[in-house]
Structures are given as structure tokens and as C-alpha cells.
Scaffold this motif. Structure first.
Motif, PDB file in Angstrom:
ATOM      1  N   PRO A 126       0.828  -1.209   0.000  1.00 27.72           N
ATOM      2  CA  PRO A 126       0.000   0.000   0.000  1.00 27.72           C
ATOM      3  C   PRO A 126       0.863   1.260   0.000  1.00 27.72           C
ATOM      4  CG  PRO A 126      -0.798  -1.566   1.618  1.00 27.72           C
ATOM      5  CD  PRO A 126       0.518  -2.095   1.120  1.00 27.72           C
ATOM      6  N   CYS A 127       0.444   2.245  -0.772  1.00 26.39           N
ATOM      7  CA  CYS A 127       1.159   3.515  -0.842  1.00 26.39           C
ATOM      8  C   CYS A 127       0.159   4.635  -0.633  1.00 26.39           C
ATOM      9  CB  CYS A 127       1.879   3.678  -2.177  1.00 26.39           C
ATOM     10  SG  CYS A 127       2.790   5.234  -2.283  1.00 26.39           S
ATOM     11  N   GLU A 128       0.239   5.270   0.502  1.00 27.06           N
ATOM     12  CA  GLU A 128      -0.651   6.386   0.816  1.00 27.06           C
ATOM     13  C   GLU A 128       0.093   7.711   0.783  1.00 27.06           C
ATOM     14  OE1 GLU A 128      -3.863   5.891   1.059  1.00 27.06           O
ATOM     15  OE2 GLU A 128      -3.569   3.741   0.847  1.00 27.06           O
ATOM     16  N   GLY A 129       1.264   7.715   0.154  1.00 29.09           N
ATOM     17  CA  GLY A 129       2.057   8.934   0.094  1.00 29.09           C
ATOM     18  C   GLY A 129       3.140   8.901   1.165  1.00 29.09           C
ATOM     19  N   GLY A 130       3.820  10.013   1.308  1.00 28.71           N
ATOM     20  CA  GLY A 130       4.867  10.108   2.315  1.00 28.71           C
ATOM     21  C   GLY A 130       6.200   9.504   1.893  1.00 28.71           C
ATOM     22  N   ILE A 131       6.278   9.038   0.664  1.00 26.88           N
ATOM     23  CA  ILE A 131       7.548   8.531   0.132  1.00 26.88           C
ATOM     24  C   ILE A 131       7.824   9.252  -1.184  1.00 26.88           C
ATOM     25  CG2 ILE A 131       7.301   6.246   1.207  1.00 26.88           C
ATOM     26  CD1 ILE A 131       6.607   5.189  -1.641  1.00 26.88           C
ATOM     27  N   ASP A 132       9.079   9.251  -1.563  1.00 30.98           N
ATOM     28  CA  ASP A 132       9.449   9.881  -2.826  1.00 30.98           C
ATOM     29  C   ASP A 132       9.156   8.940  -3.983  1.00 30.98           C
ATOM     30  OD1 ASP A 132      10.418  12.215  -1.633  1.00 30.98           O
ATOM     31  OD2 ASP A 132      12.412  11.348  -1.342  1.00 30.98           O
ATOM     32  N   PRO A 133       8.760   9.498  -5.127  1.00 33.48           N
ATOM     33  CA  PRO A 133       8.634   8.658  -6.315  1.00 33.48           C
ATOM     34  C   PRO A 133      10.009   8.195  -6.764  1.00 33.48           C
ATOM     35  CG  PRO A 133       8.283  10.965  -6.870  1.00 33.48           C
ATOM     36  CD  PRO A 133       8.427  10.891  -5.387  1.00 33.48           C
ATOM     37  N   LEU A 134      10.026   7.178  -7.602  1.00 34.39           N
ATOM     38  CA  LEU A 134      11.291   6.709  -8.154  1.00 34.39           C
ATOM     39  C   LEU A 134      11.958   7.826  -8.955  1.00 34.39           C
ATOM     40  CD1 LEU A 134      10.183   3.199  -9.473  1.00 34.39           C
ATOM     41  CD2 LEU A 134      11.468   3.691  -7.374  1.00 34.39           C
ATOM     42  N   SER A 135      13.262   7.872  -8.896  1.00 33.22           N
ATOM     43  CA  SER A 135      14.003   8.830  -9.711  1.00 33.22           C
ATOM     44  C   SER A 135      13.977   8.352 -11.165  1.00 33.22           C
ATOM     45  CB  SER A 135      15.445   8.926  -9.230  1.00 33.22           C
ATOM     46  OG  SER A 135      16.139   7.716  -9.538  1.00 33.22           O
ATOM     47  N   PRO A 136      14.263   9.222 -12.115  1.00 35.44           N
ATOM     48  CA  PRO A 136      14.341   8.768 -13.506  1.00 35.44           C
ATOM     49  C   PRO A 136      15.338   7.613 -13.681  1.00 35.44           C
ATOM     50  CG  PRO A 136      14.186  11.144 -13.467  1.00 35.44           C
ATOM     51  CD  PRO A 136      14.351  10.692 -12.027  1.00 35.44           C
ATOM     52  N   ALA A 137      16.458   7.659 -12.995  1.00 37.97           N
ATOM     53  CA  ALA A 137      17.450   6.579 -13.119  1.00 37.97           C
ATOM     54  C   ALA A 137      16.910   5.268 -12.561  1.00 37.97           C
ATOM     55  CB  ALA A 137      18.746   6.973 -12.405  1.00 37.97           C
ATOM     56  N   GLN A 138      16.207   5.333 -11.427  1.00 38.75           N
ATOM     57  CA  GLN A 138      15.616   4.115 -10.859  1.00 38.75           C
ATOM     58  C   GLN A 138      14.560   3.551 -11.805  1.00 38.75           C
ATOM     59  OE1 GLN A 138      14.460   6.124  -7.206  1.00 38.75           O
ATOM     60  NE2 GLN A 138      15.717   4.685  -6.011  1.00 38.75           N
ATOM     61  N   ALA A 139      13.730   4.419 -12.362  1.00 38.92           N
ATOM     62  CA  ALA A 139      12.682   3.978 -13.295  1.00 38.92           C
ATOM     63  C   ALA A 139      13.311   3.346 -14.532  1.00 38.92           C
ATOM     64  CB  ALA A 139      11.780   5.153 -13.673  1.00 38.92           C
ATOM     65  N   GLU A 140      14.342   3.966 -15.074  1.00 39.65           N
ATOM     66  CA  GLU A 140      15.030   3.400 -16.247  1.00 39.65           C
ATOM     67  C   GLU A 140      15.589   2.021 -15.941  1.00 39.65           C
ATOM     68  OE1 GLU A 140      15.309   4.208 -19.368  1.00 39.65           O
ATOM     69  OE2 GLU A 140      14.570   6.269 -19.361  1.00 39.65           O
ATOM     70  N   GLY A 141      16.121   1.843 -14.741  1.00 42.95           N
ATOM     71  CA  GLY A 141      16.646   0.535 -14.352  1.00 42.95           C
ATOM     72  C   GLY A 141      15.562  -0.528 -14.324  1.00 42.95           C
ATOM     73  N   LEU A 142      14.388  -0.178 -13.793  1.00 43.62           N
ATOM     74  CA  LEU A 142      13.286  -1.135 -13.729  1.00 43.62           C
ATOM     75  C   LEU A 142      12.660  -1.385 -15.101  1.00 43.62           C
ATOM     76  CD1 LEU A 142      11.625  -0.044 -10.374  1.00 43.62           C
ATOM     77  CD2 LEU A 142      12.791  -2.215 -10.843  1.00 43.62           C
ATOM     78  N   MET A 143      12.756  -0.416 -15.999  1.00 46.07           N
ATOM     79  CA  MET A 143      12.224  -0.606 -17.359  1.00 46.07           C
ATOM     80  C   MET A 143      12.877  -1.804 -18.040  1.00 46.07           C
ATOM     81  SD  MET A 143       9.842   1.605 -18.184  1.00 46.07           S
ATOM     82  CE  MET A 143       9.827   1.535 -19.969  1.00 46.07           C
ATOM     83  N   LYS A 144      14.101  -2.103 -17.696  1.00 46.65           N
ATOM     84  CA  LYS A 144      14.833  -3.220 -18.302  1.00 46.65           C
ATOM     85  C   LYS A 144      14.207  -4.569 -17.956  1.00 46.65           C
ATOM     86  CE  LYS A 144      19.048  -0.557 -18.243  1.00 46.65           C
ATOM     87  NZ  LYS A 144      20.314  -0.316 -17.575  1.00 46.65           N
ATOM     88  N   GLN A 145      13.352  -4.592 -16.919  1.00 40.31           N
ATOM     89  CA  GLN A 145      12.708  -5.832 -16.509  1.00 40.31           C
ATOM     90  C   GLN A 145      11.332  -6.023 -17.148  1.00 40.31           C
ATOM     91  OE1 GLN A 145      13.158  -6.933 -12.303  1.00 40.31           O
ATOM     92  NE2 GLN A 145      14.362  -5.060 -12.068  1.00 40.31           N
ATOM     93  N   LEU A 146      10.923  -5.060 -17.948  1.00 42.12           N
ATOM     94  CA  LEU A 146       9.623  -5.139 -18.631  1.00 42.12           C
ATOM     95  C   LEU A 146       9.827  -5.422 -20.106  1.00 42.12           C
ATOM     96  CD1 LEU A 146       7.870  -1.983 -17.127  1.00 42.12           C
ATOM     97  CD2 LEU A 146       7.772  -4.344 -16.292  1.00 42.12           C
ATOM     98  N   GLN A 147       8.762  -5.844 -20.761  1.00 36.91           N
ATOM     99  CA  GLN A 147       8.825  -6.013 -22.213  1.00 36.91           C
ATOM    100  C   GLN A 147       9.082  -4.648 -22.857  1.00 36.91           C
ATOM    101  OE1 GLN A 147       5.304  -8.135 -23.503  1.00 36.91           O
ATOM    102  NE2 GLN A 147       5.972 -10.016 -22.510  1.00 36.91           N
ATOM    103  N   PRO A 148       9.785  -4.634 -23.982  1.00 35.24           N
ATOM    104  CA  PRO A 148      10.206  -3.357 -24.571  1.00 35.24           C
ATOM    105  C   PRO A 148       9.078  -2.477 -25.089  1.00 35.24           C
ATOM    106  CG  PRO A 148      10.777  -5.205 -25.999  1.00 35.24           C
ATOM    107  CD  PRO A 148      10.282  -5.790 -24.707  1.00 35.24           C
ATOM    108  N   GLU A 149       7.864  -2.981 -25.168  1.00 39.33           N
ATOM    109  CA  GLU A 149       6.740  -2.170 -25.646  1.00 39.33           C
ATOM    110  C   GLU A 149       6.289  -1.122 -24.624  1.00 39.33           C
ATOM    111  OE1 GLU A 149       6.851  -5.992 -27.814  1.00 39.33           O
ATOM    112  OE2 GLU A 149       6.790  -5.520 -25.677  1.00 39.33           O
ATOM    113  N   TRP A 150       6.685  -1.274 -23.372  1.00 39.33           N
ATOM    114  CA  TRP A 150       6.374  -0.267 -22.364  1.00 39.33           C
ATOM    115  C   TRP A 150       7.228   0.964 -22.619  1.00 39.33           C
ATOM    116  CZ3 TRP A 150       2.440  -0.455 -18.986  1.00 39.33           C
ATOM    117  CH2 TRP A 150       1.860  -1.700 -18.714  1.00 39.33           C
TER     118      TRP A 150
END
Length: 112
Positions: free
Chosen positions: A11-35
Motif C-alpha cells: 500500500p502507498c498512501e504517500g509520504g515517500i518519494d517517487p522513483l528517480s528517472p534513473a531508478q525507473a530506467e533501471g526497472l524498465m529493463k525488466q519489462l517487455q520493450p513495448e512499455w
């Protein structure tokens, strides 16, 4: 496809920082390339094409099942022969790991 599919959304009700662009780019590598990652790295997007409305809605129902099981819901746009998804964690105005967990699980839906 990835370790993300083995995780559960928290659950996420706020109070945390969103992923940085670098963190998001790192996780993109774990998804299919169409994302795609938005230019501001605050959302994920993907579009599917289907041969008819029935197959579109079958896919949308499978997405809804994942969303309800994870208690993390995408913005869905669908119509005859297409479905578009957008993931973002609204409580933090950006991306969280939950968005990537759900995207990875959607990648596992069988293609028709």
C-alpha cells in the motif's frame, strides 16, 4: 519474466518519494520493450492491438484481475481492437515499484 512478478504491491498512501528517472530506467529493463516511460519519468504506458472487441475485453478483464489482486490500478482506455494502459502512483505523483510489479505481471498475460 522478472523478479518483479514474484513481488506483491505494498500500500502507498504517500509520504515517500517517487522513483528517480534513473531508478525507473533501471526497472524498465525488466519489462517487455513495448512499455514506454514518460518524458518526466512519472508514468508508464503501453498499447495493445486486438482483432476484435471480445479479445480486447478479455485482456481488460485479465488486467482488472491483476489490478484488484495487487490493489494497484492503472488508467485504462479501451475500445474495439485496442487497449491502452497508464501506470502511475497517484499518491506520490510519480512511479513506485508497484507500477513496475503490475506491468511485469501484465506482461505475463497470454497473447491471443
Amino acid at each position: 519474466m522478472s523478479g518483479l512478478t514474484e513481488k506483491k504491491c505494498v500500500p502507498c498512501e504517500g509520504g515517500i518519494d517517487p522513483l528517480s528517472p534513473a531508478q525507473a530506467e533501471g526497472l524498465m529493463k525488466q519489462l517487455q520493450p513495448e512499455w514506454t516511460l514518460s518524458a518526466d519519468a512519472k508514468s508508464l504506458h503501453r498499447e495493445w492491438k486486438f482483432r476484435n472487441f471480445y479479445h480486447t475485453m478479455s485482456f481488460v478483464n485479465a488486467v482488472a484481475h491483476i489490478a484488484n489482486a495487487e490493489d494497484h490500478h492503472p488508467d485504462i482506455e479501451c475500445g474495439w481492437g485496442y487497449c491502452r494502459l497508464k501506470y502511475s502512483t497517484h499518491a506520490i505523483n510519480g512511479l513506485s515499484e508497484n507500477d513496475f510489479i503490475c506491468a511485469a505481471k501484465i506482461d505475463g498475460i497470454p497473447k491471443q
